[in-house]
Design an enzyme around this catalytic site. Structure first.
Site, PDB file in Angstrom:
ATOM      1  N   ASP A  31       0.857  -1.189   0.000  1.00  0.00           N
ATOM      2  CA  ASP A  31       0.000   0.000   0.000  1.00  0.00           C
ATOM      3  C   ASP A  31       0.897   1.244   0.000  1.00  0.00           C
ATOM      4  OD1 ASP A  31      -3.209   0.551   0.920  1.00  0.00           O
ATOM      5  OD2 ASP A  31      -1.787   2.211   1.123  1.00  0.00           O
ATOM      6  N   ILE A  32       0.507   2.253  -0.764  1.00  0.00           N
ATOM      7  CA  ILE A  32       1.300   3.480  -0.903  1.00  0.00           C
ATOM      8  C   ILE A  32       1.263   4.316   0.390  1.00  0.00           C
ATOM      9  CG2 ILE A  32      -0.465   5.079  -1.781  1.00  0.00           C
ATOM     10  CD1 ILE A  32       1.562   5.822  -4.020  1.00  0.00           C
ATOM     11  N   ASN A  88     -13.061  -3.090   2.537  1.00  0.00           N
ATOM     12  CA  ASN A  88     -13.997  -1.981   2.688  1.00  0.00           C
ATOM     13  C   ASN A  88     -14.940  -2.008   1.493  1.00  0.00           C
ATOM     14  OD1 ASN A  88     -12.645  -0.968   5.017  1.00  0.00           O
ATOM     15  ND2 ASN A  88     -11.140   0.056   3.707  1.00  0.00           N
ATOM     16  N   VAL A  97     -10.905   3.106  -3.651  1.00  0.00           N
ATOM     17  CA  VAL A  97     -10.542   2.578  -4.973  1.00  0.00           C
ATOM     18  C   VAL A  97     -11.564   1.502  -5.316  1.00  0.00           C
ATOM     19  CG1 VAL A  97      -8.785   1.435  -6.369  1.00  0.00           C
ATOM     20  CG2 VAL A  97      -8.084   3.078  -4.607  1.00  0.00           C
ATOM     21  N   HIS A 101     -10.474  -5.246  -3.344  1.00  0.00           N
ATOM     22  CA  HIS A 101      -9.151  -5.569  -2.792  1.00  0.00           C
ATOM     23  C   HIS A 101      -9.252  -5.963  -1.333  1.00  0.00           C
ATOM     24  CE1 HIS A 101      -9.891  -1.209  -2.496  1.00  0.00           C
ATOM     25  NE2 HIS A 101      -9.270  -1.247  -1.342  1.00  0.00           N
ATOM     26  N   HIS A 103      -7.108  -5.738   2.187  1.00  0.00           N
ATOM     27  CA  HIS A 103      -5.959  -5.149   2.889  1.00  0.00           C
ATOM     28  C   HIS A 103      -5.424  -6.237   3.814  1.00  0.00           C
ATOM     29  CE1 HIS A 103      -6.965  -0.766   2.159  1.00  0.00           C
ATOM     30  NE2 HIS A 103      -8.165  -1.283   2.000  1.00  0.00           N
TER      31      HIS A 103
HETATM   32  P1  5GP Z   1      -9.713   1.487   0.174  1.00  0.00           P
HETATM   33  O1  5GP Z   1      -9.745   2.812   0.907  1.00  0.00           O
HETATM   34  O2  5GP Z   1     -10.392   1.598  -1.157  1.00  0.00           O
HETATM   35  O3  5GP Z   1     -10.184   0.324   0.985  1.00  0.00           O
HETATM   36  O4  5GP Z   1      -8.176   1.165  -0.082  1.00  0.00           O
HETATM   37  C1  5GP Z   1      -7.466   1.736  -1.122  1.00  0.00           C
HETATM   38  C2  5GP Z   1      -6.001   1.646  -0.724  1.00  0.00           C
HETATM   39  O5  5GP Z   1      -5.215   1.847  -1.877  1.00  0.00           O
HETATM   40  C3  5GP Z   1      -5.586   2.708   0.302  1.00  0.00           C
HETATM   41  O6  5GP Z   1      -5.054   2.061   1.456  1.00  0.00           O
HETATM   42  C4  5GP Z   1      -4.539   3.537  -0.443  1.00  0.00           C
HETATM   43  O7  5GP Z   1      -3.468   3.941   0.384  1.00  0.00           O
HETATM   44  C5  5GP Z   1      -4.074   2.590  -1.533  1.00  0.00           C
HETATM   45  N1  5GP Z   1      -3.646   3.277  -2.744  1.00  0.00           N
HETATM   46  C6  5GP Z   1      -4.271   4.315  -3.360  1.00  0.00           C
HETATM   47  N2  5GP Z   1      -3.595   4.685  -4.454  1.00  0.00           N
HETATM   48  C7  5GP Z   1      -2.520   3.853  -4.543  1.00  0.00           C
HETATM   49  C8  5GP Z   1      -1.437   3.748  -5.481  1.00  0.00           C
HETATM   50  O8  5GP Z   1      -1.333   4.482  -6.459  1.00  0.00           O
HETATM   51  N3  5GP Z   1      -0.510   2.796  -5.243  1.00  0.00           N
HETATM   52  C9  5GP Z   1      -0.601   1.946  -4.168  1.00  0.00           C
HETATM   53  N4  5GP Z   1       0.369   1.048  -4.029  1.00  0.00           N
HETATM   54  N5  5GP Z   1      -1.599   2.020  -3.273  1.00  0.00           N
HETATM   55  C10 5GP Z   1      -2.539   2.958  -3.462  1.00  0.00           C
END
Ligand code: 5GP
Ligand code: ZN
Length: 115
Positions: A31-32, A88, A97, A101, A103
């Site tokens: 994760d970024i 989520n 996103v 996915h 986590h």
């Molecule tokens: P969500 O909030 O949708 O459950 O998780 C999306 C995750 O994707 C977040 O933890 C966010 O930090 C990660 N994320 C968003 N953009 C990028 C990216 O460009 N690269 C990577 N490696 N992770 C990302």
């Protein structure tokens, strides 16, 4: 492949990520914006927007994602101490996103209930 989907682009290699594992069906990367010492994102190559969009035909894929999480947790050395696997679903749960996915979070204590 969905145009304009960030995780489709990562799966395709169009956007760089630190990929730690991949096969025909899934990709796993760091994760970024990590929320724990270990924070991996497990995605299917197939575009599925949310958990609400998972269908009967995705059963094996979903199982493969979960089994991979279990195997990676062992490999990362967090299996015994404990870790968390989170999905989520939709904005109310914090999904940002819209490509399904998991986590995989580990390396610290996790409280309950989650925020
Ligand atoms: P969500 O909030 O949708 O459950 O998780 C999306 C995750 O994707 C977040 O933890 C966010 O930090 C990660 N994320 C968003 N953009 C990028 C990216 O460009 N690269 C990577 N490696 N992770 C990302
Ligand atoms: Zn996608």
């Amino acid at each position: 492949m969905m145009k304009d989907c960030l995780f489709c682009k990562i799966a395709k290699g169009d956007i760089p990520a630190n990929i730690i594992h991949e096969d025909e069906q899934i990709v796993v990367f760091d994760d970024i914006n990590p929320q724990a010492q270990h924070h991996k994102i497990i995605i299917p190559r197939k575009h599925i927007s949310t958990l609400n969009d998972l269908h009967e035909e995705d059963k094996l894929l979903a199982g493969h994602m979960m089994l991979t999480a279990s195997q990676l947790a062992k490999k990362l050395g967090i299996a015994e101490e404990g870790y968390r696997l989170v999905v989520n679903c939709n904005a109310g749960a914090g999904q940002t996103v819209f490509h399904i996915h998991f986590h995989l979070l580990g390396g610290r204590h996790f409280s309950w209930p989650p925020g």
